[in-house]
Design a protein around this motif. Sequence first.
Motif, PDB file in Angstrom:
ATOM      1  N   SER A  37       0.835  -1.201   0.000  1.00  0.00           N
ATOM      2  CA  SER A  37       0.000   0.000   0.000  1.00  0.00           C
ATOM      3  C   SER A  37       0.872   1.254   0.000  1.00  0.00           C
ATOM      4  CB  SER A  37      -0.906   0.017   1.232  1.00  0.00           C
ATOM      5  OG  SER A  37      -1.772  -1.101   1.241  1.00  0.00           O
ATOM      6  N   LEU A  38       0.266   2.371  -0.443  1.00  0.00           N
ATOM      7  CA  LEU A  38       0.953   3.658  -0.414  1.00  0.00           C
ATOM      8  C   LEU A  38       0.277   4.545   0.622  1.00  0.00           C
ATOM      9  CD1 LEU A  38       3.055   5.621  -1.552  1.00  0.00           C
ATOM     10  CD2 LEU A  38       1.356   6.348  -3.241  1.00  0.00           C
ATOM     11  N   TYR A  39       1.029   4.934   1.622  1.00  0.00           N
ATOM     12  CA  TYR A  39       0.530   5.797   2.682  1.00  0.00           C
ATOM     13  C   TYR A  39       1.166   7.180   2.568  1.00  0.00           C
ATOM     14  CZ  TYR A  39      -1.116   1.507   5.021  1.00  0.00           C
ATOM     15  OH  TYR A  39      -1.744   0.327   5.318  1.00  0.00           O
ATOM     16  N   GLY A  40       0.385   8.194   2.900  1.00  0.00           N
ATOM     17  CA  GLY A  40       0.887   9.555   2.900  1.00  0.00           C
ATOM     18  C   GLY A  40       0.944  10.110   4.313  1.00  0.00           C
ATOM     19  N   ILE A  41       1.818  11.084   4.512  1.00  0.00           N
ATOM     20  CA  ILE A  41       1.903  11.808   5.776  1.00  0.00           C
ATOM     21  C   ILE A  41       1.726  13.285   5.456  1.00  0.00           C
ATOM     22  CG2 ILE A  41       3.351  12.434   7.744  1.00  0.00           C
ATOM     23  CD1 ILE A  41       4.791   9.769   7.429  1.00  0.00           C
ATOM     24  N   ALA A  42       0.739  13.908   6.057  1.00  0.00           N
ATOM     25  CA  ALA A  42       0.459  15.322   5.829  1.00  0.00           C
ATOM     26  C   ALA A  42       0.483  16.047   7.168  1.00  0.00           C
ATOM     27  CB  ALA A  42      -0.892  15.508   5.138  1.00  0.00           C
ATOM     28  N   VAL A  43       1.377  17.004   7.294  1.00  0.00           N
ATOM     29  CA  VAL A  43       1.554  17.744   8.541  1.00  0.00           C
ATOM     30  C   VAL A  43       1.356  19.227   8.263  1.00  0.00           C
ATOM     31  CG1 VAL A  43       3.201  18.332  10.367  1.00  0.00           C
ATOM     32  CG2 VAL A  43       3.170  16.017   9.418  1.00  0.00           C
ATOM     33  N   GLY A  44       0.605  19.892   9.139  1.00  0.00           N
ATOM     34  CA  GLY A  44       0.395  21.320   8.951  1.00  0.00           C
ATOM     35  C   GLY A  44      -0.798  21.809   9.735  1.00  0.00           C
ATOM     36  N   SER A  45      -1.196  23.040   9.467  1.00  0.00           N
ATOM     37  CA  SER A  45      -2.377  23.619  10.098  1.00  0.00           C
ATOM     38  C   SER A  45      -3.455  23.775   9.032  1.00  0.00           C
ATOM     39  CB  SER A  45      -2.026  24.985  10.705  1.00  0.00           C
ATOM     40  OG  SER A  45      -3.177  25.588  11.270  1.00  0.00           O
ATOM     41  N   SER A  52      -7.332  14.285   1.657  1.00  0.00           N
ATOM     42  CA  SER A  52      -7.879  13.228   0.807  1.00  0.00           C
ATOM     43  C   SER A  52      -7.484  13.407  -0.657  1.00  0.00           C
ATOM     44  CB  SER A  52      -9.401  13.179   0.934  1.00  0.00           C
ATOM     45  OG  SER A  52      -9.988  14.385   0.456  1.00  0.00           O
ATOM     46  N   GLN A  53      -7.109  14.636  -1.055  1.00  0.00           N
ATOM     47  CA  GLN A  53      -6.744  14.900  -2.447  1.00  0.00           C
ATOM     48  C   GLN A  53      -5.455  14.199  -2.859  1.00  0.00           C
ATOM     49  OE1 GLN A  53      -6.688  19.118  -3.147  1.00  0.00           O
ATOM     50  NE2 GLN A  53      -8.802  19.416  -2.468  1.00  0.00           N
ATOM     51  N   LEU A  54      -4.659  13.778  -1.902  1.00  0.00           N
ATOM     52  CA  LEU A  54      -3.461  13.011  -2.252  1.00  0.00           C
ATOM     53  C   LEU A  54      -3.845  11.693  -2.908  1.00  0.00           C
ATOM     54  CD1 LEU A  54      -1.209  13.618   0.882  1.00  0.00           C
ATOM     55  CD2 LEU A  54      -0.936  14.596  -1.398  1.00  0.00           C
ATOM     56  N   GLY A  55      -5.076  11.256  -2.665  1.00  0.00           N
ATOM     57  CA  GLY A  55      -5.565  10.034  -3.309  1.00  0.00           C
ATOM     58  C   GLY A  55      -5.703  10.196  -4.811  1.00  0.00           C
ATOM     59  N   PHE A  56      -5.891  11.422  -5.284  1.00  0.00           N
ATOM     60  CA  PHE A  56      -5.980  11.653  -6.726  1.00  0.00           C
ATOM     61  C   PHE A  56      -4.715  11.193  -7.436  1.00  0.00           C
ATOM     62  CE2 PHE A  56      -8.772  15.727  -6.033  1.00  0.00           C
ATOM     63  CZ  PHE A  56      -9.745  14.935  -5.416  1.00  0.00           C
ATOM     64  N   TYR A  57      -3.608  11.166  -6.690  1.00  0.00           N
ATOM     65  CA  TYR A  57      -2.306  10.825  -7.276  1.00  0.00           C
ATOM     66  C   TYR A  57      -1.775   9.482  -6.781  1.00  0.00           C
ATOM     67  CZ  TYR A  57      -2.681  15.640  -8.689  1.00  0.00           C
ATOM     68  OH  TYR A  57      -3.141  16.814  -9.238  1.00  0.00           O
ATOM     69  N   GLY A  58      -2.677   8.651  -6.239  1.00  0.00           N
ATOM     70  CA  GLY A  58      -2.303   7.278  -5.948  1.00  0.00           C
ATOM     71  C   GLY A  58      -2.181   6.883  -4.503  1.00  0.00           C
ATOM     72  N   VAL A  59      -2.284   7.828  -3.572  1.00  0.00           N
ATOM     73  CA  VAL A  59      -2.141   7.503  -2.155  1.00  0.00           C
ATOM     74  C   VAL A  59      -3.396   6.797  -1.655  1.00  0.00           C
ATOM     75  CG1 VAL A  59      -1.790   8.435   0.158  1.00  0.00           C
ATOM     76  CG2 VAL A  59      -0.584   9.448  -1.787  1.00  0.00           C
ATOM     77  N   ASP A  60      -3.205   5.699  -0.920  1.00  0.00           N
ATOM     78  CA  ASP A  60      -4.346   4.937  -0.395  1.00  0.00           C
ATOM     79  C   ASP A  60      -4.881   5.512   0.905  1.00  0.00           C
ATOM     80  OD1 ASP A  60      -4.234   2.868  -2.431  1.00  0.00           O
ATOM     81  OD2 ASP A  60      -2.413   2.167  -1.455  1.00  0.00           O
ATOM     82  N   LYS A  61      -3.963   5.931   1.766  1.00  0.00           N
ATOM     83  CA  LYS A  61      -4.369   6.408   3.089  1.00  0.00           C
ATOM     84  C   LYS A  61      -3.402   7.499   3.535  1.00  0.00           C
ATOM     85  CE  LYS A  61      -5.418   4.601   7.741  1.00  0.00           C
ATOM     86  NZ  LYS A  61      -5.476   3.366   8.563  1.00  0.00           N
ATOM     87  N   VAL A  62      -3.956   8.543   4.156  1.00  0.00           N
ATOM     88  CA  VAL A  62      -3.130   9.663   4.610  1.00  0.00           C
ATOM     89  C   VAL A  62      -3.245   9.792   6.126  1.00  0.00           C
ATOM     90  CG1 VAL A  62      -2.615  12.112   4.376  1.00  0.00           C
ATOM     91  CG2 VAL A  62      -3.602  10.860   2.447  1.00  0.00           C
ATOM     92  N   PHE A  63      -2.102   9.818   6.790  1.00  0.00           N
ATOM     93  CA  PHE A  63      -2.050  10.071   8.225  1.00  0.00           C
ATOM     94  C   PHE A  63      -1.808  11.562   8.424  1.00  0.00           C
ATOM     95  CE2 PHE A  63      -0.857   5.655   7.687  1.00  0.00           C
ATOM     96  CZ  PHE A  63      -1.634   5.019   8.651  1.00  0.00           C
ATOM     97  N   VAL A  64      -2.699  12.204   9.159  1.00  0.00           N
ATOM     98  CA  VAL A  64      -2.691  13.663   9.263  1.00  0.00           C
ATOM     99  C   VAL A  64      -2.379  14.113  10.681  1.00  0.00           C
ATOM    100  CG1 VAL A  64      -4.114  15.733   9.096  1.00  0.00           C
ATOM    101  CG2 VAL A  64      -4.302  13.967   7.356  1.00  0.00           C
ATOM    102  N   ALA A  65      -1.428  15.028  10.789  1.00  0.00           N
ATOM    103  CA  ALA A  65      -1.164  15.723  12.047  1.00  0.00           C
ATOM    104  C   ALA A  65      -1.502  17.193  11.796  1.00  0.00           C
ATOM    105  CB  ALA A  65       0.297  15.566  12.457  1.00  0.00           C
ATOM    106  N   ASP A  66      -2.650  17.617  12.300  1.00  0.00           N
ATOM    107  CA  ASP A  66      -3.181  18.950  12.025  1.00  0.00           C
ATOM    108  C   ASP A  66      -3.210  19.747  13.319  1.00  0.00           C
ATOM    109  OD1 ASP A  66      -4.625  21.196  11.252  1.00  0.00           O
ATOM    110  OD2 ASP A  66      -5.930  20.071   9.911  1.00  0.00           O
ATOM    111  N   ASP A  67      -2.396  20.805  13.362  1.00  0.00           N
ATOM    112  CA  ASP A  67      -2.313  21.596  14.594  1.00  0.00           C
ATOM    113  C   ASP A  67      -1.760  22.975  14.253  1.00  0.00           C
ATOM    114  OD1 ASP A  67      -0.910  22.590  17.225  1.00  0.00           O
ATOM    115  OD2 ASP A  67      -2.177  20.913  17.861  1.00  0.00           O
ATOM    116  N   PRO A  68      -2.265  24.033  14.882  1.00  0.00           N
ATOM    117  CA  PRO A  68      -1.736  25.373  14.618  1.00  0.00           C
ATOM    118  C   PRO A  68      -0.235  25.480  14.858  1.00  0.00           C
ATOM    119  CG  PRO A  68      -3.806  25.529  15.808  1.00  0.00           C
ATOM    120  CD  PRO A  68      -3.437  24.070  15.781  1.00  0.00           C
ATOM    121  N   ALA A  69       0.298  24.657  15.752  1.00  0.00           N
ATOM    122  CA  ALA A  69       1.729  24.689  16.048  1.00  0.00           C
ATOM    123  C   ALA A  69       2.560  24.168  14.882  1.00  0.00           C
ATOM    124  CB  ALA A  69       2.025  23.865  17.303  1.00  0.00           C
ATOM    125  N   LEU A  70       1.894  23.544  13.906  1.00  0.00           N
ATOM    126  CA  LEU A  70       2.601  22.969  12.761  1.00  0.00           C
ATOM    127  C   LEU A  70       2.363  23.777  11.488  1.00  0.00           C
ATOM    128  CD1 LEU A  70       1.680  19.222  13.443  1.00  0.00           C
ATOM    129  CD2 LEU A  70       3.873  20.330  13.904  1.00  0.00           C
TER     130      LEU A  70
END
Length: 328
Positions: A37-45, A52-70
């Motif tokens: 499988s192809l997993y993505g990591i997305a970090v930011g605020s 989910s748009q990373l799936g348009f380019y082949g990513v199956d699942k994205v792990f997200v760390a969403d925080d104003p500190a990032l």
Amino acid sequence: MADCVFVVAEFRGGDFRRVSYEVASEGRKIADALGVSLYGIAVGSGVTDKASQLGFYGVDKVFVADDPALESYVAETYVPVIASIIEQADPAAVLLAASVDGKDLSARLAARLEAGLAQDCTEVVCEDGALKAKRPIFAGKCLAWCEWAEDALPMISCRPNVMDCRDADATREAEVEAVAVEIPEARSRATGLELDTSGKVELTEAEIIVSGGRGMKASENFSILEELATELGAAVGASRAAVDAGWRPHSDQVGQTGKVVNPNLYIAVGISGAIQHLAGMGSSKYIVAVNKDPEAPIFTKADYGVVEDLFKFVPAFTEEVRKMKSTC
């Protein structure tokens, strides 16, 4: 046994950078070759809504760390957060962008995860389940193929605008999973982000670049390159000589001490072709050189050469481009 390939996306100004889609596309190719499988990591605020748009380019699942500190890239916060996500899985490889932030991030991640890092790669292949990556060395004068020991985690940073990017498939969204990670208190922080709001194309992501060198003679003469760039939808770059002379800002500098670019078309105007400059643009798909000196080193790298006074050729060429556009 490895069960996935990870790609680390870059999120800036409320959206993913184009290079993130290139890395995702390359990751999809590798994951398919390895049967994982192809997993993505997305970090930011504010990244969750876009992940989910990373799936348009082949990513199956994205792990997200969403925080104003990032909101902005700071190594002290990003590295432990991304490393903790990767450590929860058994990846066959980790891919990132060889951007300014990506080069810093990948080096720190490789040290933390004890991974084998191949930096600024231009090609990745999978042969019999083993990865190989090609990268330029010695200021681009040589290309080296990198391989990994059997027990090493391959970490690969991909040079922007080189890897093929898949056509976006809007019907294929990635699964998004928010992860609870501890964000350490950093000793440094980003106090602001200065963005170019002029509407110009950013050099590292431009498909066409028109660059000027010492042969431009003065800062005001770059106006003829600006005019050509406008007609072509291109970005304007400069050699170190032009930047050192104060004719262009350092943000426009292409070369070993400036930006590494990989456009489909690179037009070098009044640039002699010093090795430091070639290191920054030598992997462009097509190179056109305009120089009145037929012995200029730039012609050894160019696909097409024009031996002519640039002050005669460029305005005439711009006019021809304008005419062609008017008839289309």
